[in-house]
Design an enzyme around this catalytic site. Structure first.
Site, PDB file in Angstrom:
ATOM      1  N   ASP A   1     -29.238 -17.902 -57.036  1.00 15.83           N
ATOM      2  CA  ASP A   1     -30.481 -17.843 -56.250  1.00 15.83           C
ATOM      3  C   ASP A   1     -30.308 -16.750 -55.178  1.00 15.83           C
ATOM      4  OD1 ASP A   1     -32.954 -18.592 -55.159  1.00 15.83           O
ATOM      5  OD2 ASP A   1     -32.140 -20.314 -54.067  1.00 15.83           O
TER       6      ASP A   1
ATOM      7  N   GLU B   1     -32.041 -11.320 -54.186  1.00 17.36           N
ATOM      8  CA  GLU B   1     -32.949 -10.147 -54.052  1.00 17.36           C
ATOM      9  C   GLU B   1     -32.273  -8.963 -53.371  1.00 17.36           C
ATOM     10  OE1 GLU B   1     -33.824 -13.345 -53.294  1.00 17.36           O
ATOM     11  OE2 GLU B   1     -34.825 -13.563 -55.218  1.00 17.36           O
TER      12      GLU B   1
ATOM     13  N   ASP C   1     -40.536 -19.735 -55.955  1.00 15.51           N
ATOM     14  CA  ASP C   1     -41.111 -20.843 -55.178  1.00 15.51           C
ATOM     15  C   ASP C   1     -42.626 -20.922 -55.304  1.00 15.51           C
ATOM     16  OD1 ASP C   1     -38.530 -21.296 -54.477  1.00 15.51           O
ATOM     17  OD2 ASP C   1     -38.675 -20.324 -52.519  1.00 15.51           O
TER      18      ASP C   1
END
Ligand code: MIG
Length: 808
Positions: free
Chosen positions: A406, A409, A489
């Protein structure tokens, strides 16, 4: 004719060329065609006869390097035949003609029949500005655009513009941009069914504008980095997908359990809570394969630690779950806690090996994320990737089955940019690239891909004969070679449920065959019972099927809304497990061909594009055979139209055959409309509670007579690489019908894998009466079911070629 003097005056250069006798040649053959004009150097080459690559730079060509396309592929080119006509240079491959105007550098690509694949816009089509560039292509009136991964907005990108800059977008809206991934690949298709591909291999912040700011132009560009793009010539959508897969690779076959139902939450807090979830899944007879541990299983959110108070013995937990045919996936974020002198090994060993991303002054960059101050592995260095891979050793030993990357980015808290400063220093050590430092501005969009590459490669080393399963949030083109992905999300709303279909379809077209969304929605108000039920129904036909929801939300597992909803939800989850042989076969097919598991209707039926994608925009297909038609406005009780590619499709649930190319659906919460292609043959299995469980009984082969009637049976052990050494089972099945009846023919089986089934149960759909039948020369008796319109034959296992013949 191309003469030497001409080359000098116009600045056309032929490098690495293979000249025919200079005076005789009307055409010359070159590997790469290079032209200079007005301070710009441009190179055109053909990686394959049906793919053109264009590179350009100011005064010199950019570095020939890529994270997406292997150097092996980039150095392999097919020769171009060079000729000249009316001042325009023509470059030909066996399939394409590229026309380059040396006076303007305008490029037009046509196929052999003169059909335009992609053409530069009139006027200045290539502009360098403020360190970056923009390219303008003509945008025909009837062109529609897809791809770019899970961008928001309608399926068709036309008249929209997008930014590619990997961003942690908690609670993104249905129009938010950019999102988590940068997949600069576009599939364009015109209403006559012609398709082309465009892949801009540039990792900098970039954009694609499909006629939003300029009505008739497709404009794309980047803030920096190389002009390096590929044009794929199709000619149809499937060919484009295959061409893109050729360039950027295919997703390796996942372990079969990854296709099962996955239950997740941010976070299951204790060992006891996880055991409770496992117990409930089994007690409620909800088929399932995976439970996730989100960040709270860790000690103070530090990657590669375990909170021993909450999870005293992860290995025993994993082992006990395995006894219930469930597996654990744990999150392993890449932000390593900056915790000097505390005996935190990932920090200590990483600092010692000097593998973290740096500030311009050479000190490790520190940013605040879940663990507090954190440092970040510099994944563009092999040494950092190897180091990262080794961090998994303990979890692998503990029996953790899969891993979740996760925040890659990379996401940073408390800064407006949500990421590292753009001048943060990475180091590139990669074939094709000169060893050099590179800024975050260059590395940002590829950081997630490199994170998952390090995870995947590490797991390959730690468990050489087990297929890894890695889930990543951020990625770049080619990232499908290392990880599956999800859409981040999302919100618990009908609008998001609708959005997810176009997101997953466009991810599939962009190489990510394994994609899913948070079933039920991650953020927002908890889903209503109907919303969660519908989401589970649709998710049952998505490639990755994971129920996941955020902290502080009411529980969102399938059982939370009482018996009636649970029963519907169970029925759909069960259906996925019954369809597992088909679904797994699609995954295996994807690993060889790149064809997505979940796809738009036009991929298989380009003729639907004659109306744009309007009528099929909220539909999707699972493989070649199933078409799923959710209501566009899921909350509305109003009837809606289902559009099918032709007449004769079968209702998956009732078996009824439709006479029209569509139908009207009155929404009912217990029915998700699913239709079967006339001509489909696919396998289903008896119900199991987990992919771990061996089904008992025959393999069901469902035959839906129609044109192009065929299907494959595929099976292997589901976890190892045995299938690559011949230990698989593949059998093609065909059917044909004429005035005299119907034949179902089985090819001889390939591969050595021994099936679990005891025989074939062949179920012919659309049957209107009992029929006499023969298996080869032996008479066999069928069972006719007038309600289901089926005729079923219980046959022995047929490993050799055989023919089932039904008389009229
Ligand atoms: O800042 O790990 O998208 O799935 O549950 C939030 C906690 C971090 C974001 C992911 C979400 C996950 C959550 N993570």
């Amino acid at each position: 004719m191309l003469r030497f003097g001409h080359r000098i005056t116009t600045g056309v250069l032929l490098v690495a060329g293979l000249w025919l006798a200079a005076d005789a040649a009307l055409a010359a053959s070159v590997e790469r065609y290079v032209v200079d004009h007005a301070g710009i150097r441009m190179e055109i080459s053909a990686p394959r006869a049906d793919i053109i690559r264009v590179r350009a730079g100011q005064t010199s060509l950019p570095e020939d390097a890529s994270w997406a396309v292997s150097s092996d592929l980039r150095t392999r080119v097919t020769p171009l035949e060079v000729s000249e006509a009316g001042g325009v240079v023509e470059l030909r491959t066996a399939a394409l003609v590229v026309r380059v105007d040396p006076q303007t550098l305008a490029v037009t690509i046509t196929d052999k029949n003169g059909h335009t694949v992609l053409a530069d816009a009139k006027g200045t089509a290539l502009i360098f500005e403020s360190g970056g560039f923009r390219l303008c292509k003509q945008m025909p009136d009837d062109a529609h655009y897809f791809g770019l991964g899970d961008k928001t907005g309608p399926l068709d990108r036309r008249e929209q513009a997008f930014t590619l800059w990997n961003t942690d977008q908690y609670g993104f809206g249905t129009g938010t941009d950019p999102l988590y991934k940068a997949l600069p690949f576009v599939l364009g298709a015109t209403e006559d069914g012609h398709a082309f591909g465009l892949f801009m291999d540039n990792t900098w912040r970039s954009f694609f504008d499909f006629g939003k700011s300029e009505r008739t132009s497709l404009v794309f560009g980047a803030e920096g980095g190389p002009i390096d793009y590929y044009v794929m010539a199709g000619p149809d959508p499937k060919a484009v997908v295959a061409q893109y897969a050729y360039l950027t690779g295919k997703a390796p076959l996942v372990p079969q359990w990854a296709l099962g139902f996955q239950q997740s939450k941010y976070s299951y807090m204790t060992d006891a809570e996880v055991r409770g979830v496992a117990g409930r899944l089994r007690a409620d007879r909800l088929p399932s394969d995976v439970i996730y541990l989100d960040i709270d299983y860790q000690d103070r959110n530090r990657p590669f630690t375990v909170n021993k108070a909450a999870f005293p013995d992860l290995a025993t937990l994993a082992a006990d779950l395995r006894k219930q045919d469930l597996r654990l996936i744990v999150i392993t974020d890449m932000h390593v806690a900056s915790a000097p002198n505390q005996g935190y090994m990932p920090y200590d060993s990483g600092i010692k090996a000097d593998i973290f991303v740096k500030n311009p002054d050479g000190t490790p960059f520190v940013g605040t994320v879940w663990p507090g101050p954190a440092v970040f592995p510099d994944f563009s260095r092999p040494k950092a990737r190897d180091w990262w891979g080794e961090q998994y050793a303990a979890f692998v030993k503990d029996g953790i089955s899969g891993f979740w990357n996760d925040m890659d980015e990379p996401a940073i808290f408390n800064v407006r940019s949500k990421t590292m400063p753009l001048d943060t220093v990475h180091r590139i050590e990669e074939p094709g690239f000169a060893p050099r430092n590179a800024s975050q501005a260059e590395m940002h969009n590829v950081y997630g891909l490199l994170n998952s590459r390090a995870t995947y490669d590490g797991l390959r080393k730690l468990r050489p004969d087990e297929r890894p399963f890695v889930l990543t949030r951020a990625s770049y083109a080619g990232g499908q070679r290392y990880a599956a992905t999800w859409t981040g999300d999302n919100t618990s709303s009908w609008a998001h449920l609708r959005l997810s279909t176009s997101q997953l379809v466009n991810l599939g077209l962009s190489g990510f065959a394994y994609s899913g969304d948070d079933i039920g929605g991650f953020t927002g108000e908890p889903p209503s019972p109907d919303l969660l039920t519908r989401w589970i129904e649709i998710g049952a036909f998505n490639p990755i099927f994971r129920d996941h929801f955020g902290k502080g939300k009411a529980a969102q597992e399938p059982w939370v809304h009482g018996e009636e909803h649970l029963n519907i939800r169970r029925r759909y989850i069960e259906e996925r497990y019954r369809l597992m042989p088909y679904l797994y076969g699609l995954a295996e097919d994807n690993s060889r061909t790149g064809m997505p598991i979940m796809r738009p209707v036009f991929l298989n039926f380009p003729e639907v594009l004659k109306d744009g994608v309007g009528a099929t925009q909220d539909e999707f297909m699972l493989g070649d055979d199933l078409l799923i038609a959710p209501a566009p406005l899921g909350e509305s009780p109003a009837p809606y139209g289902v559009s099918l590619p032709g007449p004769g499709w079968y209702d998956y649930w009732t078996g009824a055959q439709l006479t029209e190319a569509g139908s009207m659906e009155t929404p009912r919460i217990d029915r998700l409309p699913v239709f079967v292609r006339p001509g489909a043959i696919f396998a289903k299995q008896p119900l199991v509670q987990s992919t771990e469980e061996t089904p008992k009984g025959p393999l069901e082969l469902h035959v839906y007579p129609g044109a192009d009637c065929q299907g494959d049976i595929y099976l292997d052990d589901g976890v190892s690489y045995g299938y690559q050494r011949g230990d698989y089972l593949r059998q093609a099945v065909h059917c044909s019908s004429d005035g005299n009846g119907l034949t179902v023919s089985f090819d001889a089986r390939q591969g050595t894998y021994k099936p679990w089934w005891t025989g074939y149960s062949v179920i012919i759909h659309g049957a209107t009466a009992d029929r006499a039948a023969k298996l080869d020369r032996k008479t066999v008796k069928g069972r006719y079911d007038a309600t289901a319109h089926t005729l079923t034959f219980d046959l022995p296992d047929l490993s050799r070629a055989a023919v089932l013949t039904l008389n009229q």
